[in-house]
Design a protein around this motif. Structure first.
Motif, PDB file in Angstrom:
ATOM      1  N   ASP A 165       0.850  -1.193   0.000  1.00  0.00           N
ATOM      2  CA  ASP A 165       0.000   0.000   0.000  1.00  0.00           C
ATOM      3  C   ASP A 165       0.888   1.248   0.000  1.00  0.00           C
ATOM      4  OD1 ASP A 165      -2.381   1.356  -0.075  1.00  0.00           O
ATOM      5  OD2 ASP A 165      -2.767   1.228   2.073  1.00  0.00           O
ATOM      6  N   SER A 166       1.700   1.358  -1.049  1.00  0.00           N
ATOM      7  CA  SER A 166       2.684   2.444  -1.163  1.00  0.00           C
ATOM      8  C   SER A 166       2.672   2.952  -2.596  1.00  0.00           C
ATOM      9  CB  SER A 166       4.086   1.938  -0.811  1.00  0.00           C
ATOM     10  OG  SER A 166       4.106   1.324   0.452  1.00  0.00           O
ATOM     11  N   SER A 167       2.256   4.198  -2.778  1.00  0.00           N
ATOM     12  CA  SER A 167       2.084   4.748  -4.123  1.00  0.00           C
ATOM     13  C   SER A 167       2.763   6.101  -4.262  1.00  0.00           C
ATOM     14  CB  SER A 167       0.598   4.891  -4.453  1.00  0.00           C
ATOM     15  OG  SER A 167      -0.065   3.643  -4.359  1.00  0.00           O
ATOM     16  N   VAL A 168       3.144   6.409  -5.501  1.00  0.00           N
ATOM     17  CA  VAL A 168       3.866   7.641  -5.807  1.00  0.00           C
ATOM     18  C   VAL A 168       3.384   8.166  -7.156  1.00  0.00           C
ATOM     19  CG1 VAL A 168       6.124   8.705  -6.203  1.00  0.00           C
ATOM     20  CG2 VAL A 168       5.908   6.818  -4.587  1.00  0.00           C
ATOM     21  N   GLU A 169       3.289   9.476  -7.254  1.00  0.00           N
ATOM     22  CA  GLU A 169       3.025  10.133  -8.531  1.00  0.00           C
ATOM     23  C   GLU A 169       4.268  10.925  -8.929  1.00  0.00           C
ATOM     24  OE1 GLU A 169      -0.214  13.178 -10.623  1.00  0.00           O
ATOM     25  OE2 GLU A 169       0.055  13.188  -8.439  1.00  0.00           O
ATOM     26  N   VAL A 170       4.700  10.737 -10.161  1.00  0.00           N
ATOM     27  CA  VAL A 170       5.806  11.521 -10.708  1.00  0.00           C
ATOM     28  C   VAL A 170       5.274  12.347 -11.872  1.00  0.00           C
ATOM     29  CG1 VAL A 170       8.036  11.460 -11.896  1.00  0.00           C
ATOM     30  CG2 VAL A 170       7.589   9.904  -9.979  1.00  0.00           C
ATOM     31  N   LYS A 171       5.501  13.657 -11.808  1.00  0.00           N
ATOM     32  CA  LYS A 171       5.036  14.579 -12.851  1.00  0.00           C
ATOM     33  C   LYS A 171       6.235  15.217 -13.552  1.00  0.00           C
ATOM     34  CE  LYS A 171       0.655  16.131 -10.787  1.00  0.00           C
ATOM     35  NZ  LYS A 171      -0.120  17.326 -10.410  1.00  0.00           N
ATOM     36  N   ILE A 172       6.167  15.252 -14.870  1.00  0.00           N
ATOM     37  CA  ILE A 172       7.102  16.054 -15.651  1.00  0.00           C
ATOM     38  C   ILE A 172       6.299  17.210 -16.236  1.00  0.00           C
ATOM     39  CG2 ILE A 172       8.710  16.130 -17.599  1.00  0.00           C
ATOM     40  CD1 ILE A 172       9.154  13.141 -17.253  1.00  0.00           C
ATOM     41  N   HIS A 173       6.633  18.424 -15.851  1.00  0.00           N
ATOM     42  CA  HIS A 173       5.896  19.600 -16.316  1.00  0.00           C
ATOM     43  C   HIS A 173       6.488  20.112 -17.628  1.00  0.00           C
ATOM     44  CE1 HIS A 173       3.519  20.049 -12.614  1.00  0.00           C
ATOM     45  NE2 HIS A 173       4.616  19.652 -11.979  1.00  0.00           N
ATOM     46  N   ASN A 174       5.687  20.843 -18.388  1.00  0.00           N
ATOM     47  CA  ASN A 174       6.150  21.295 -19.703  1.00  0.00           C
ATOM     48  C   ASN A 174       7.134  22.456 -19.650  1.00  0.00           C
ATOM     49  OD1 ASN A 174       4.416  23.346 -19.009  1.00  0.00           O
ATOM     50  ND2 ASN A 174       3.050  23.121 -20.784  1.00  0.00           N
ATOM     51  N   ASP A 175       7.503  22.886 -18.448  1.00  0.00           N
ATOM     52  CA  ASP A 175       8.578  23.869 -18.315  1.00  0.00           C
ATOM     53  C   ASP A 175       9.884  23.217 -17.876  1.00  0.00           C
ATOM     54  OD1 ASP A 175       8.016  23.171 -15.718  1.00  0.00           O
ATOM     55  OD2 ASP A 175       7.790  25.227 -14.973  1.00  0.00           O
ATOM     56  N   GLY A 176       9.901  21.868 -17.860  1.00  0.00           N
ATOM     57  CA  GLY A 176      11.099  21.128 -17.489  1.00  0.00           C
ATOM     58  C   GLY A 176      11.160  20.731 -16.029  1.00  0.00           C
ATOM     59  N   GLY A 177      10.198  21.188 -15.240  1.00  0.00           N
ATOM     60  CA  GLY A 177      10.183  20.822 -13.823  1.00  0.00           C
ATOM     61  C   GLY A 177       9.724  19.391 -13.613  1.00  0.00           C
ATOM     62  N   VAL A 178      10.261  18.757 -12.567  1.00  0.00           N
ATOM     63  CA  VAL A 178       9.884  17.385 -12.210  1.00  0.00           C
ATOM     64  C   VAL A 178       9.435  17.388 -10.754  1.00  0.00           C
ATOM     65  CG1 VAL A 178      10.650  15.000 -11.956  1.00  0.00           C
ATOM     66  CG2 VAL A 178      11.528  16.397 -13.838  1.00  0.00           C
ATOM     67  N   GLU A 179       8.306  16.743 -10.501  1.00  0.00           N
ATOM     68  CA  GLU A 179       7.695  16.768  -9.173  1.00  0.00           C
ATOM     69  C   GLU A 179       7.342  15.353  -8.728  1.00  0.00           C
ATOM     70  OE1 GLU A 179       3.765  18.738  -6.955  1.00  0.00           O
ATOM     71  OE2 GLU A 179       4.046  18.933  -9.129  1.00  0.00           O
ATOM     72  N   ILE A 180       7.596  15.080  -7.438  1.00  0.00           N
ATOM     73  CA  ILE A 180       7.196  13.817  -6.803  1.00  0.00           C
ATOM     74  C   ILE A 180       6.102  14.131  -5.803  1.00  0.00           C
ATOM     75  CG2 ILE A 180       7.937  11.854  -5.394  1.00  0.00           C
ATOM     76  CD1 ILE A 180      10.815  12.485  -6.294  1.00  0.00           C
ATOM     77  N   ARG A 181       5.055  13.292  -5.784  1.00  0.00           N
ATOM     78  CA  ARG A 181       3.976  13.459  -4.809  1.00  0.00           C
ATOM     79  C   ARG A 181       3.653  12.115  -4.156  1.00  0.00           C
ATOM     80  NH1 ARG A 181      -0.878  17.418  -6.877  1.00  0.00           N
ATOM     81  NH2 ARG A 181       0.346  19.339  -7.074  1.00  0.00           N
ATOM     82  N   SER A 182       3.554  12.131  -2.841  1.00  0.00           N
ATOM     83  CA  SER A 182       3.142  10.925  -2.118  1.00  0.00           C
ATOM     84  C   SER A 182       2.729  11.319  -0.714  1.00  0.00           C
ATOM     85  CB  SER A 182       4.278   9.892  -2.043  1.00  0.00           C
ATOM     86  OG  SER A 182       3.888   8.765  -1.272  1.00  0.00           O
ATOM     87  N   GLY A 183       1.851  10.531  -0.133  1.00  0.00           N
ATOM     88  CA  GLY A 183       1.431  10.761   1.238  1.00  0.00           C
ATOM     89  C   GLY A 183       2.463  10.341   2.267  1.00  0.00           C
ATOM     90  N   VAL A 184       3.520   9.648   1.834  1.00  0.00           N
ATOM     91  CA  VAL A 184       4.548   9.206   2.775  1.00  0.00           C
ATOM     92  C   VAL A 184       5.187  10.409   3.449  1.00  0.00           C
ATOM     93  CG1 VAL A 184       6.425   9.178   1.059  1.00  0.00           C
ATOM     94  CG2 VAL A 184       6.555   7.706   3.083  1.00  0.00           C
ATOM     95  N   GLN A 185       5.504  10.274   4.726  1.00  0.00           N
ATOM     96  CA  GLN A 185       6.079  11.357   5.504  1.00  0.00           C
ATOM     97  C   GLN A 185       7.589  11.161   5.661  1.00  0.00           C
ATOM     98  OE1 GLN A 185       3.440   9.263   6.917  1.00  0.00           O
ATOM     99  NE2 GLN A 185       5.212   7.898   6.883  1.00  0.00           N
ATOM    100  N   ASP A 186       8.282  12.255   5.886  1.00  0.00           N
ATOM    101  CA  ASP A 186       9.712  12.200   6.210  1.00  0.00           C
ATOM    102  C   ASP A 186       9.857  12.574   7.675  1.00  0.00           C
ATOM    103  OD1 ASP A 186      12.465  12.472   6.509  1.00  0.00           O
ATOM    104  OD2 ASP A 186      12.745  13.381   4.543  1.00  0.00           O
ATOM    105  N   ILE A 187      10.234  11.603   8.514  1.00  0.00           N
ATOM    106  CA  ILE A 187      10.306  11.871   9.956  1.00  0.00           C
ATOM    107  C   ILE A 187      11.714  12.292  10.378  1.00  0.00           C
ATOM    108  CG2 ILE A 187       8.405  10.296  10.383  1.00  0.00           C
ATOM    109  CD1 ILE A 187      10.430   8.334  11.611  1.00  0.00           C
ATOM    110  N   GLY A 188      12.514  12.709   9.389  1.00  0.00           N
ATOM    111  CA  GLY A 188      13.870  13.141   9.679  1.00  0.00           C
ATOM    112  C   GLY A 188      14.921  12.159   9.217  1.00  0.00           C
ATOM    113  N   THR A 189      14.485  11.085   8.563  1.00  0.00           N
ATOM    114  CA  THR A 189      15.409  10.045   8.116  1.00  0.00           C
ATOM    115  C   THR A 189      15.909  10.263   6.698  1.00  0.00           C
ATOM    116  OG1 THR A 189      13.490   8.732   7.483  1.00  0.00           O
ATOM    117  CG2 THR A 189      14.422   8.306   9.643  1.00  0.00           C
ATOM    118  N   GLY A 190      15.357  11.249   5.995  1.00  0.00           N
ATOM    119  CA  GLY A 190      15.854  11.574   4.663  1.00  0.00           C
ATOM    120  C   GLY A 190      15.047  11.005   3.517  1.00  0.00           C
ATOM    121  N   THR A 191      13.775  10.701   3.756  1.00  0.00           N
ATOM    122  CA  THR A 191      12.932  10.140   2.700  1.00  0.00           C
ATOM    123  C   THR A 191      12.847  11.075   1.493  1.00  0.00           C
ATOM    124  OG1 THR A 191      11.629   8.923   4.333  1.00  0.00           O
ATOM    125  CG2 THR A 191      10.633   9.242   2.175  1.00  0.00           C
ATOM    126  N   LYS A 192      12.731  12.373   1.737  1.00  0.00           N
ATOM    127  CA  LYS A 192      12.665  13.325   0.624  1.00  0.00           C
ATOM    128  C   LYS A 192      13.904  13.228  -0.257  1.00  0.00           C
ATOM    129  CE  LYS A 192       9.755  16.820   2.896  1.00  0.00           C
ATOM    130  NZ  LYS A 192       9.684  18.205   3.406  1.00  0.00           N
TER     131      LYS A 192
END
Length: 557
Positions: free
Chosen positions: A257-284
């Protein structure tokens, strides 16, 4: 060999206590939470207030520490939501330090009886374990299955009992059960080795079948210089040196039960989206690394937006589960997005997309070196504003699956401890820890070492300092603060050297797993074995304090 071991109650004491801000308007219940599990808090609050999940949004941008107790909305979450609904205003509710100690979780104590049989050649023949412990008004005082699985043994029996008391509830606490269990088992193995007249490291080489820990022992012993270890109590002088070893095992937990969305925008930007949290361990950071590697970009080119339940569902941060669960779908989503972009470039160049690749921010052709296009220019070929791909964690290669997820293999560790014990004052100083660990493919060495350092420091604290003190007459905790609830300060933290053993099982697209739990399990056991080696008297109870050292030495004298 028969012994009884005792471990204390260790309470959760993160820098940031439990708490929420709840803003409940007519459209959505908005919750800002200090949580290790945004998805669990959303589901719990939706259930309590009979709301659709789509009407509850939980955000955790940053948090100040969580070691297992921050997986739920607790009692304070619904309290704050009720107040927000009645007042029509946002409500901020944070536990104070005393409430944190009392009510928000602890590592239960244990009284462990262990009986181990072996042949004269060292072969284990039977292990019997019986434990009692209290998680207060909750359950979960078992000592794990470390005695059952760390060393293969043909006969094993266990009884693990919870004793309910009128005290604060236990909660997951960085390798629940296994830290207590390792403290008992690893001392018992050392004592058994001594009865067999075998060096404890050599004895583990004989009875431990893990190939990963074999390498960890070899590399760790060399860095630590285990060959300088002397017989127990042989050091002369008032301050005696001692060396000890402890081992651990932890399953590779994975949740599908682990999902991720990856977006490539038309201005060259790349974005990651997920409900997962970073508790200070460096997930981001590791998510950005995985996508950057797949897209041939730099980490700084990737924007990471996580910790929000309006994004695809992410796993909770517990059981060392996040890295192995979330990085494979992240890479897979990035792969699908990349292929969609390359198809647009292939159409422009009138070639096949399978002949194209992205490297160093450039789209290039494998067959025609003259064909090149900057990544940012390639994104301008989109007919829409973005390419969006969502991926979820799939079964491991080969189809290995369990209904609730995956748990297999061994995230093992070996830790070596060097201590100095002052036999006049009883003061114990941990001088050095060498920690050898494996977690599959290491994604970020700096973050791995930081997690191991944190686990070792918490292990030192558990072995020597932390202890919930209860008034036996009233049942009140007497040291529910940050003054009398002792933890080590900077001068008491040892030198820590880490060894990362890379191990590739080829089961997912990243082959990476977490390190949180294994980093903490073996430390207290290694310290206890080192203390015995220093003074020649074994202590079967933690925390090991100056008074307990002096008491043990006085009994011998």
């Amino acid at each position: 060999m028969e012994r009884t071991y005792r471990t204390q109650v260790q309470t959760h004491m993160p820098l940031e206590t439990h708490g929420v801000v709840v803003d409940w308007n007519s459209d959505v219940m908005m919750i800002y939470a200090s949580t290790q599990n945004t998805n669990a808090v959303r589901n719990e609050m939706a259930s309590v207030f009979n709301l659709p999940k789509s009407k509850v949004r939980v955000v955790c941008d940053f948090m100040g520490g969580g070691f297992g107790a921050k997986h739920s909305a607790g009692s304070f979450g619904p309290m704050a939501a009720n107040l927000a609904k009645k007042s029509g205003r946002p409500v901020w509710l944070m536990m104070d330090r005393k409430e944190e100690h009392h009510s928000e979780g602890n590592r239960p104590n244990s009284i462990q009886y262990l009986k181990i049989g072996a042949k004269k050649d060292g072969t284990l023949t039977g292990i019997q374990q019986r434990s009692h412990g209290t998680a207060g008004v909750a359950l979960g005082a078992g000592v794990g299955r470390i005695a059952q699985i760390l060393y293969p043994c043909p006969n094993f029996a266990t009884e693990q009992y919870d004793v309910l008391t009128n005290a604060g509830p236990g909660a997951a606490w960085r390798a629940p059960g296994n830290v207590q269990g390792a403290f008992g088992l690893e001392q018992a193995i050392d004592e058994l080795a001594e009865k067999l007249n075998v060096d404890p490291l050599s004895y583990r080489n004989q009875i431990d079948k893990s190939e990963v820990r074999k390498v960890e022992r070899q590399r760790g012993a060399k860095l630590f210089d285990w060959s300088r270890r002397q017989p127990a109590g042989s050091d002369k002088g008032i301050v005696k040196k001692g060396l000890g070893i402890g081992q651990s095992t932890w399953p590779r937990f994975v949740t599908l039960d682990s999902s991720v969305e990856v977006k490539i925008h038309n201005d060259g930007g790349v974005e990651i989206r997920s409900g997962v949290q970073d508790i200070g361990t460096g997930t981001k950071t590791i998510l950005a690394q995985v996508v950057a590697e797949e897209l041939g970009l730099q980490v700084k080119d990737i924007t990471v937006n996580i910790g929000d339940t309006f994004f695809p569902v992410g796993p909770g941060s517990g059981g060392s589960v996040v890295t192995g669960s979330i990085t494979p779908p992240t890479r897979n989503a990035a792969f699908e997005a990349k292929n969609a972009l390359l198809k647009l470039v292939a159409k422009e160049w009138k070639t096949d997309s399978s002949e194209l690749f992205i490297e160093n921010g450039q789209v290039s052709s494998k067959k025609d070196a003259g064909l090149k296009m900057p990544f940012k220019e390639a994104t301008k070929l989109m007919q829409t504003s973005q390419i969006s791909k969502i991926a979820s964690r799939s079964d491991d290669y080969g189809g290995f699956q369990q209904p609730w997820g995956l748990a297999y293999g061994d995230l093992g560790s070996v830790q070596f401890a060097e201590v100095s014990v002052n036999t006049e004052t009883g003061f114990v100083k941990v001088d050095k820890i060498v920690a050898a660990h494996s977690c599959g493919r290491p994604l970020n060495i700096g973050q791995l070492e930081s997690q191991i350092n944190g686990g070792v420091i918490q292990g030192v604290s558990y072995a020597l300092y932390e202890n919930r003190v209860m008034d036996k007459g009233t049942g009140h905790m007497m040291n529910a603060n940050v003054d009398q609830y002792k933890v080590p300060f900077s001068m008491e933290i040892p030198e820590i050297e880490t060894i990362i053993v890379e191990e590739y099982s080829a089961l997912s697209s990243t082959d990476a797993y977490g390190i949180g739990e294994p980093a903490n399990i073996a430390t207290a056991a290694a310290i206890a074995n080192a203390v015995y080696n220093a003074i020649g008297v074994r202590l079967y109870e933690i925390p090991i304090t100056p008074s307990s050292i002096l008491k043990a030495l006085n009994k011998v004298s």
